[in-house]
Design a protein around this motif. Structure first.
Motif, PDB file in Angstrom:
ATOM      1  N   HIS A  22      33.008  40.269  40.852  1.00 27.85           N
ATOM      2  CA  HIS A  22      33.394  41.605  40.387  1.00 27.85           C
ATOM      3  C   HIS A  22      33.622  41.623  38.876  1.00 27.85           C
ATOM      4  CE1 HIS A  22      34.309  42.271  44.711  1.00 27.85           C
ATOM      5  NE2 HIS A  22      33.797  43.452  44.419  1.00 27.85           N
ATOM      6  N   GLU A  23      34.253  40.584  38.344  1.00 27.66           N
ATOM      7  CA  GLU A  23      34.474  40.514  36.895  1.00 27.66           C
ATOM      8  C   GLU A  23      33.139  40.486  36.149  1.00 27.66           C
ATOM      9  OE1 GLU A  23      37.697  38.083  35.115  1.00 27.66           O
ATOM     10  OE2 GLU A  23      38.016  37.428  37.195  1.00 27.66           O
ATOM     11  N   ARG A  24      32.195  39.683  36.639  1.00 28.61           N
ATOM     12  CA  ARG A  24      30.890  39.583  35.993  1.00 28.61           C
ATOM     13  C   ARG A  24      30.158  40.922  36.042  1.00 28.61           C
ATOM     14  NH1 ARG A  24      25.904  39.021  37.663  1.00 28.61           N
ATOM     15  NH2 ARG A  24      26.395  38.417  39.794  1.00 28.61           N
ATOM     16  N   LEU A  25      30.156  41.578  37.204  1.00 29.26           N
ATOM     17  CA  LEU A  25      29.444  42.849  37.339  1.00 29.26           C
ATOM     18  C   LEU A  25      30.075  43.952  36.482  1.00 29.26           C
ATOM     19  CD1 LEU A  25      28.699  42.812  41.174  1.00 29.26           C
ATOM     20  CD2 LEU A  25      27.046  42.540  39.299  1.00 29.26           C
ATOM     21  N   ALA A  26      31.398  44.001  36.447  1.00 31.43           N
ATOM     22  CA  ALA A  26      32.071  45.022  35.625  1.00 31.43           C
ATOM     23  C   ALA A  26      31.739  44.819  34.147  1.00 31.43           C
ATOM     24  CB  ALA A  26      33.579  44.978  35.857  1.00 31.43           C
ATOM     25  N   ALA A  27      31.728  43.570  33.694  1.00 32.66           N
ATOM     26  CA  ALA A  27      31.410  43.283  32.290  1.00 32.66           C
ATOM     27  C   ALA A  27      29.937  43.563  31.993  1.00 32.66           C
ATOM     28  CB  ALA A  27      31.745  41.826  31.971  1.00 32.66           C
ATOM     29  N   GLU A  28      29.066  43.113  32.884  1.00 31.53           N
ATOM     30  CA  GLU A  28      27.618  43.266  32.680  1.00 31.53           C
ATOM     31  C   GLU A  28      27.192  44.734  32.614  1.00 31.53           C
ATOM     32  OE1 GLU A  28      23.767  42.305  35.448  1.00 31.53           O
ATOM     33  OE2 GLU A  28      25.305  40.742  35.292  1.00 31.53           O
ATOM     34  N   HIS A  29      27.824  45.574  33.454  1.00 28.61           N
ATOM     35  CA  HIS A  29      27.423  46.980  33.534  1.00 28.61           C
ATOM     36  C   HIS A  29      28.370  47.931  32.807  1.00 28.61           C
ATOM     37  CE1 HIS A  29      24.145  46.009  36.230  1.00 28.61           C
ATOM     38  NE2 HIS A  29      24.981  45.226  36.889  1.00 28.61           N
ATOM     39  N   GLY A  30      29.448  47.400  32.244  1.00 26.04           N
ATOM     40  CA  GLY A  30      30.387  48.242  31.502  1.00 26.04           C
ATOM     41  C   GLY A  30      31.065  49.288  32.367  1.00 26.04           C
ATOM     42  N   ALA A  54      44.088  45.007  46.578  1.00 27.16           N
ATOM     43  CA  ALA A  54      42.850  45.449  45.922  1.00 27.16           C
ATOM     44  C   ALA A  54      43.020  45.224  44.431  1.00 27.16           C
ATOM     45  CB  ALA A  54      42.578  46.923  46.209  1.00 27.16           C
ATOM     46  N   THR A  55      42.006  44.650  43.796  1.00 26.17           N
ATOM     47  CA  THR A  55      42.038  44.357  42.363  1.00 26.17           C
ATOM     48  C   THR A  55      41.086  45.298  41.637  1.00 26.17           C
ATOM     49  OG1 THR A  55      42.578  42.046  42.816  1.00 26.17           O
ATOM     50  CG2 THR A  55      41.695  42.547  40.634  1.00 26.17           C
ATOM     51  N   LEU A  56      41.520  45.787  40.480  1.00 33.18           N
ATOM     52  CA  LEU A  56      40.695  46.649  39.640  1.00 33.18           C
ATOM     53  C   LEU A  56      40.149  45.819  38.480  1.00 33.18           C
ATOM     54  CD1 LEU A  56      39.657  49.554  39.148  1.00 33.18           C
ATOM     55  CD2 LEU A  56      41.689  49.911  37.729  1.00 33.18           C
ATOM     56  N   TYR A  57      38.825  45.844  38.339  1.00 34.00           N
ATOM     57  CA  TYR A  57      38.123  45.086  37.307  1.00 34.00           C
ATOM     58  C   TYR A  57      37.524  46.067  36.305  1.00 34.00           C
ATOM     59  CZ  TYR A  57      38.246  41.875  41.252  1.00 34.00           C
ATOM     60  OH  TYR A  57      38.662  41.117  42.313  1.00 34.00           O
ATOM     61  N   GLY A  58      37.554  45.701  35.036  1.00 34.35           N
ATOM     62  CA  GLY A  58      36.942  46.510  33.988  1.00 34.35           C
ATOM     63  C   GLY A  58      36.022  45.653  33.146  1.00 34.35           C
ATOM     64  N   PRO A  59      35.346  46.260  32.185  1.00 30.61           N
ATOM     65  CA  PRO A  59      34.418  45.516  31.333  1.00 30.61           C
ATOM     66  C   PRO A  59      35.063  44.324  30.622  1.00 30.61           C
ATOM     67  CG  PRO A  59      34.110  47.867  31.034  1.00 30.61           C
ATOM     68  CD  PRO A  59      35.332  47.697  31.891  1.00 30.61           C
ATOM     69  N   ALA A  60      36.357  44.412  30.336  1.00 29.69           N
ATOM     70  CA  ALA A  60      37.045  43.327  29.626  1.00 29.69           C
ATOM     71  C   ALA A  60      37.761  42.358  30.572  1.00 29.69           C
ATOM     72  CB  ALA A  60      38.037  43.906  28.631  1.00 29.69           C
TER      73      ALA A  60
END
Length: 164
Positions: A22-30, A54-60
Motif C-alpha cells: 500500500h505504501e508503494r502504490l500510494a507513493a507511485e500513484h500519488g 485500518a491504515t491510511l497511506y499517502g504519497p509520503a
C-alpha cells in the motif's frame, strides 16, 4: 476456518507485506489508500488480543490508522477482538479532512458525529461481511451518517463467501 485464533494470527502475520504494498502504490500513484482493516496484535492493547485496524497511506507514507471501536457479537464473543484504545482519528489530507468508521462502527451515529464535529468532511466506511444483510446494514449506516453529518461518505465493501 475451524481455527479462528490461527486465522487471526495468520492474517496479522501478512500485515507488513500489505503495508509495504500500500505504501508503494500510494507513493507511485500519488494517491491516498485506506487499506482493508484486519487484525493487529499491538503492544499494550487488549493484552494478547487483536484490534481490527485500518491504515491510511499517502504519497509520503503512512498517515496513521483507525482501530474499530465497536465489535460485532462474532468479533467480541467468538474471536475476542478488542476495541482500539486510541479513540477516533481525524486525518488532514490533500483530499480534505477524513474520518474512518470501520464496518459496524458506521451503524452508530455518535462515532461519526464526533468526527464531523471535529471537522471531518469525508467519512470512509470500509466493510467486509459474509451476508447481503450485513452489506446493506453498513451501506445504509454510511448513507445515514452522511445525511446526518452533512458530509460525504464512501463505502467500500469486500464480500466474503463462507462455505458451509
Amino acid at each position: 476456518a475451524a481455527d479462528l485464533e490461527g486465522a487471526l494470527s495468520e492474517v496479522a502475520r501478512h500485515r507488513p507485506a500489505a503495508d509495504a504494498l500500500h505504501e508503494r502504490l500510494a507513493a507511485e500513484h500519488g494517491v491516498l489508500i485506506l487499506g482493508g482493516s484486519g487484525p493487529v496484535f499491538a503492544q499494550g492493547i487488549g493484552g494478547n488480543r487483536p484490534v481490527n485496524r485500518a491504515t491510511l497511506y499517502g504519497p509520503a507514507g503512512v498517515l496513521g490508522h483507525q482501530d474499530k471501536q465497536i465489535m460485532t457479537r462474532f468479533e467480541r464473543e467468538d474471536w475476542d477482538v478488542v476495541p482500539g484504545t486510541d479513540g477516533l482519528t481525524l486525518f488532514d489530507t490533500q483530499a480534505g479532512r477524513l474520518g474512518v468508521a470501520i464496518c459496524y462502527d458506521s451503524e452508530f451515529p455518535l462515532l461519526s458525529r464526533a468526527l464531523a464535529e471535529h471537522g471531518a468532511e469525508i467519512l470512509l466506511a470500509p466493510s467486509c461481511t459474509e451476508t447481503e444483510a450485513g452489506f446493506h446494514r453498513v451501506r445504509i449506516g454510511a448513507i445515514s451518517r452522511a445525511l446526518e453529518d452533512q458530509c460525504v461518505a464512501v463505502h467500500r465493501h469486500l464480500p466474503v463467501t463462507i462455505d458451509p
